[in-house]
Design a protein around this motif. Sequence first.
Motif, PDB file in Angstrom:
ATOM      1  N   ARG A  95       0.836  -1.198   0.000  1.00 52.45           N
ATOM      2  CA  ARG A  95       0.000   0.000   0.000  1.00 52.45           C
ATOM      3  C   ARG A  95       0.868   1.244   0.000  1.00 52.45           C
ATOM      4  NH1 ARG A  95      -4.259  -0.875   4.635  1.00 52.45           N
ATOM      5  NH2 ARG A  95      -2.748  -2.469   5.228  1.00 52.45           N
ATOM      6  N   PHE A  96       0.488   2.214  -0.759  1.00 53.23           N
ATOM      7  CA  PHE A  96       1.249   3.459  -0.873  1.00 53.23           C
ATOM      8  C   PHE A  96       0.706   4.408   0.176  1.00 53.23           C
ATOM      9  CE2 PHE A  96       2.584   7.484  -2.629  1.00 53.23           C
ATOM     10  CZ  PHE A  96       3.790   7.194  -3.256  1.00 53.23           C
ATOM     11  N   ARG A  97       1.535   4.660   1.197  1.00 55.55           N
ATOM     12  CA  ARG A  97       1.048   5.505   2.295  1.00 55.55           C
ATOM     13  C   ARG A  97       1.734   6.858   2.251  1.00 55.55           C
ATOM     14  NH1 ARG A  97       1.423   0.549   4.632  1.00 55.55           N
ATOM     15  NH2 ARG A  97      -0.454  -0.225   5.646  1.00 55.55           N
ATOM     16  N   THR A  98       0.992   7.879   2.662  1.00 52.04           N
ATOM     17  CA  THR A  98       1.612   9.191   2.850  1.00 52.04           C
ATOM     18  C   THR A  98       1.172   9.719   4.200  1.00 52.04           C
ATOM     19  OG1 THR A  98      -0.218  10.094   1.614  1.00 52.04           O
ATOM     20  CG2 THR A  98       1.877   9.927   0.463  1.00 52.04           C
ATOM     21  N   LEU A  99       2.030  10.513   4.799  1.00 53.71           N
ATOM     22  CA  LEU A  99       1.714  11.013   6.134  1.00 53.71           C
ATOM     23  C   LEU A  99       0.823  12.250   6.053  1.00 53.71           C
ATOM     24  CD1 LEU A  99       5.122  10.497   7.893  1.00 53.71           C
ATOM     25  CD2 LEU A  99       3.058   9.132   8.090  1.00 53.71           C
ATOM     26  N   ASP A 100       1.027  13.066   5.015  1.00 52.74           N
ATOM     27  CA  ASP A 100       0.222  14.280   4.922  1.00 52.74           C
ATOM     28  C   ASP A 100      -0.824  14.120   3.823  1.00 52.74           C
ATOM     29  OD1 ASP A 100       2.138  14.087   3.015  1.00 52.74           O
ATOM     30  OD2 ASP A 100       2.358  16.231   2.724  1.00 52.74           O
ATOM     31  N   ALA A 101      -2.000  14.613   4.078  1.00 50.10           N
ATOM     32  CA  ALA A 101      -3.046  14.560   3.062  1.00 50.10           C
ATOM     33  C   ALA A 101      -3.698  15.927   2.988  1.00 50.10           C
ATOM     34  CB  ALA A 101      -4.071  13.495   3.420  1.00 50.10           C
ATOM     35  N   PRO A 102      -3.040  16.889   2.311  1.00 53.72           N
ATOM     36  CA  PRO A 102      -3.592  18.235   2.276  1.00 53.72           C
ATOM     37  C   PRO A 102      -4.968  18.256   1.621  1.00 53.72           C
ATOM     38  CG  PRO A 102      -1.551  18.092   1.015  1.00 53.72           C
ATOM     39  CD  PRO A 102      -1.846  16.735   1.504  1.00 53.72           C
ATOM     40  N   LEU A 103      -5.826  19.090   2.131  1.00 50.16           N
ATOM     41  CA  LEU A 103      -7.158  19.217   1.557  1.00 50.16           C
ATOM     42  C   LEU A 103      -7.082  20.117   0.318  1.00 50.16           C
ATOM     43  CD1 LEU A 103      -9.041  19.735   4.893  1.00 50.16           C
ATOM     44  CD2 LEU A 103      -9.133  17.719   3.445  1.00 50.16           C
ATOM     45  N   ILE A 104      -8.075  19.968  -0.528  1.00 50.96           N
ATOM     46  CA  ILE A 104      -8.173  20.820  -1.692  1.00 50.96           C
ATOM     47  C   ILE A 104      -8.745  22.161  -1.232  1.00 50.96           C
ATOM     48  CG2 ILE A 104      -9.259  21.080  -3.957  1.00 50.96           C
ATOM     49  CD1 ILE A 104      -7.397  18.758  -4.006  1.00 50.96           C
ATOM     50  N   GLY A 105      -7.977  23.245  -1.367  1.00 51.01           N
ATOM     51  CA  GLY A 105      -8.430  24.554  -0.893  1.00 51.01           C
ATOM     52  C   GLY A 105      -9.158  25.341  -1.965  1.00 51.01           C
ATOM     53  N   TRP A 106      -9.477  26.580  -1.671  1.00 52.53           N
ATOM     54  CA  TRP A 106     -10.236  27.380  -2.641  1.00 52.53           C
ATOM     55  C   TRP A 106      -9.396  27.683  -3.879  1.00 52.53           C
ATOM     56  CZ3 TRP A 106      -8.422  32.165  -4.063  1.00 52.53           C
ATOM     57  CH2 TRP A 106      -7.468  32.745  -3.226  1.00 52.53           C
ATOM     58  N   ARG A 107      -8.066  27.823  -3.697  1.00 47.60           N
ATOM     59  CA  ARG A 107      -7.233  28.127  -4.872  1.00 47.60           C
ATOM     60  C   ARG A 107      -7.250  26.973  -5.872  1.00 47.60           C
ATOM     61  NH1 ARG A 107      -1.549  30.630  -3.087  1.00 47.60           N
ATOM     62  NH2 ARG A 107      -1.762  29.186  -1.362  1.00 47.60           N
ATOM     63  N   GLU A 108      -7.186  25.734  -5.325  1.00 44.92           N
ATOM     64  CA  GLU A 108      -7.225  24.568  -6.201  1.00 44.92           C
ATOM     65  C   GLU A 108      -8.570  24.481  -6.912  1.00 44.92           C
ATOM     66  OE1 GLU A 108      -5.829  24.396  -3.163  1.00 44.92           O
ATOM     67  OE2 GLU A 108      -3.772  23.963  -3.751  1.00 44.92           O
ATOM     68  N   ALA A 109      -9.631  24.782  -6.167  1.00 42.51           N
ATOM     69  CA  ALA A 109     -10.974  24.729  -6.760  1.00 42.51           C
ATOM     70  C   ALA A 109     -11.081  25.736  -7.902  1.00 42.51           C
ATOM     71  CB  ALA A 109     -12.026  25.032  -5.690  1.00 42.51           C
ATOM     72  N   VAL A 110     -10.544  26.946  -7.684  1.00 44.48           N
ATOM     73  CA  VAL A 110     -10.575  27.964  -8.742  1.00 44.48           C
ATOM     74  C   VAL A 110      -9.784  27.486  -9.950  1.00 44.48           C
ATOM     75  CG1 VAL A 110      -9.782  30.281  -9.342  1.00 44.48           C
ATOM     76  CG2 VAL A 110     -10.939  29.884  -7.162  1.00 44.48           C
ATOM     77  N   CYS A 111      -8.626  26.874  -9.689  1.00 40.49           N
ATOM     78  CA  CYS A 111      -7.765  26.404 -10.781  1.00 40.49           C
ATOM     79  C   CYS A 111      -8.474  25.344 -11.617  1.00 40.49           C
ATOM     80  CB  CYS A 111      -6.474  25.856 -10.184  1.00 40.49           C
ATOM     81  SG  CYS A 111      -5.375  25.171 -11.396  1.00 40.49           S
ATOM     82  N   VAL A 112      -9.103  24.367 -10.943  1.00 39.55           N
ATOM     83  CA  VAL A 112      -9.813  23.315 -11.684  1.00 39.55           C
ATOM     84  C   VAL A 112     -10.967  23.926 -12.465  1.00 39.55           C
ATOM     85  CG1 VAL A 112     -11.229  21.248 -11.455  1.00 39.55           C
ATOM     86  CG2 VAL A 112      -9.158  21.483 -10.106  1.00 39.55           C
ATOM     87  N   ALA A 113     -11.717  24.831 -11.820  1.00 38.69           N
ATOM     88  CA  ALA A 113     -12.861  25.445 -12.495  1.00 38.69           C
ATOM     89  C   ALA A 113     -12.393  26.226 -13.725  1.00 38.69           C
ATOM     90  CB  ALA A 113     -13.592  26.376 -11.529  1.00 38.69           C
ATOM     91  N   ALA A 114     -11.321  27.006 -13.574  1.00 35.50           N
ATOM     92  CA  ALA A 114     -10.815  27.789 -14.705  1.00 35.50           C
ATOM     93  C   ALA A 114     -10.364  26.875 -15.836  1.00 35.50           C
ATOM     94  CB  ALA A 114      -9.653  28.665 -14.239  1.00 35.50           C
ATOM     95  N   THR A 115      -9.696  25.763 -15.484  1.00 43.17           N
ATOM     96  CA  THR A 115      -9.217  24.831 -16.513  1.00 43.17           C
ATOM     97  C   THR A 115     -10.379  24.229 -17.284  1.00 43.17           C
ATOM     98  OG1 THR A 115      -7.381  24.281 -15.085  1.00 43.17           O
ATOM     99  CG2 THR A 115      -7.831  22.772 -16.876  1.00 43.17           C
ATOM    100  N   VAL A 116     -11.378  23.740 -16.530  1.00 40.75           N
ATOM    101  CA  VAL A 116     -12.513  23.089 -17.193  1.00 40.75           C
ATOM    102  C   VAL A 116     -13.257  24.103 -18.060  1.00 40.75           C
ATOM    103  CG1 VAL A 116     -14.729  21.961 -16.794  1.00 40.75           C
ATOM    104  CG2 VAL A 116     -12.746  21.322 -15.425  1.00 40.75           C
ATOM    105  N   LEU A 117     -13.429  25.308 -17.510  1.00 43.13           N
ATOM    106  CA  LEU A 117     -14.138  26.362 -18.248  1.00 43.13           C
ATOM    107  C   LEU A 117     -13.401  26.712 -19.536  1.00 43.13           C
ATOM    108  CD1 LEU A 117     -16.694  28.014 -17.496  1.00 43.13           C
ATOM    109  CD2 LEU A 117     -15.155  29.904 -16.958  1.00 43.13           C
TER     110      LEU A 117
END
Lengths: 249, 207
Positions: A216-238
């Motif tokens: 199993r591939f484990r990582t210790l940190d699991a950052p949440l998707i913040g508002w900047r990431e959401a804007v980036c994905v939305a802009a890309t899809v748009l």
Amino acid sequence: MSCANDFGGGTFVHQLDARVRLFCGVLLALAVALSARVLFACCWLGLGLAVGAAARLNARALLRRLRHLNAFMLFLWAVLPWSVEGKTWCALGPLTLTEEGVRLAMNITLKGNAIALLCTALVSTIAPQRLGWALKGLGLPDKLAYLVALTIRHTDVVHEEYGRLRRTMKARAFHPRFSMHTLRTIGYAVGELLVRGMERGERVVAAMKCRAFDGRFRTLDAPLIGWREAVCVAATVLCAGTLFVLERV
Amino acid sequence: MHVCEGVLGWPVLAAGGAVAAAGVAIGLRRMQVEDTPKTAMLAAVFFVASLVHVPFGPGSVHLILNGLAGIVLGWAAFPALAVALFLQAVLFQFGGLAVLGVNTVVMALPGVAAYYVFRALYGTGRGPMCVFVLAGVLAAGTVLCSGLLLTGALAWGGRAFLRVAGGIVTTHMPVLVADGLVTGAAAVFLLKVRPDVLPPSRRESRR
């Protein structure tokens, strides 16, 4: 060669989540690849330049990357303009360059460079040690994520091993020439690399098992998707969606 | 041997992506979890070997070695070469992310075919010369098949690309010869040093 990349930095592009950047990079690359008109290819190239500028890419390293791509484009320009049938654009002696051919070559060149710019700015700025993690985050199997993470590490190791091997060959007066002896010697060197790689891989897995490796591939940190990431994905899809639809109406 | 970004249309990209995904899935399923570091090490070897330049004629050629990768790895050649191509695209912009599927199929599919042919014929002769000829011919054939697949992928985009593909295949003829000879020598080396790295012949695995 080192797997440390030339495109580090502290811009907001670099601070975006690696999973989001990989996703956006692949999505945009595919969207550009679907484009078929010069005007839209120009738009994509403009977007690529803008994202590249936002990531403050090192110009020299970027040009070195694009050199290989554009050498192939030069070859396309040498072949396509007179190979595609269509309206004559201009005649150079016995060769007639067609409008369609020139347009095709132009389109491919613009598209290729646009994809390269977008992928360099978004994906190549990811720290290599985060790539496996990003793939896992996008839902790819653990084995594949491990394979990427370990291959990045092992590439440096194997490259050093190859350097050592070449030095020992040089110490024994090996001088590469165009001969059967050279080809056979390089074949033996490749075989030796494979054998050493195999044995090292066995030692690596033994050491990993000592540290509770179970696949199993484990990582210790699991950052949440913040508002900047959401804007980036939305802009890309748009952006991808708008250009895709506009080109087809 | 790979195709750059921007050249192929969506039907080829979709077909390449689908076949590559299937191949990678089969390869991952057949690969034990404990074999992951070993496969990664071999992927790294093929990555490094593709940067090796061999003097050939007046110039030099770089090796591809997808035939050797297929013979040693079998179906695991799909994930290994996909990862190597992914890293080449990310680190050096050789190939690219949109064409990753097509490039993976072009490189790995003939390699997997070489694996089965090698297994079928390996048992018939065990001498170093037999192995040299078998592996060498298979490696050259693998490079040729990769060239033909690449030609097919390009020709899908229109007849004008046939000339482009012809140019690519012609320039790869020296690579074909060098790859065959180097792979033959490497296979002989493996036969003498670690014969278990070579796949078992069909007769042996049945036993």
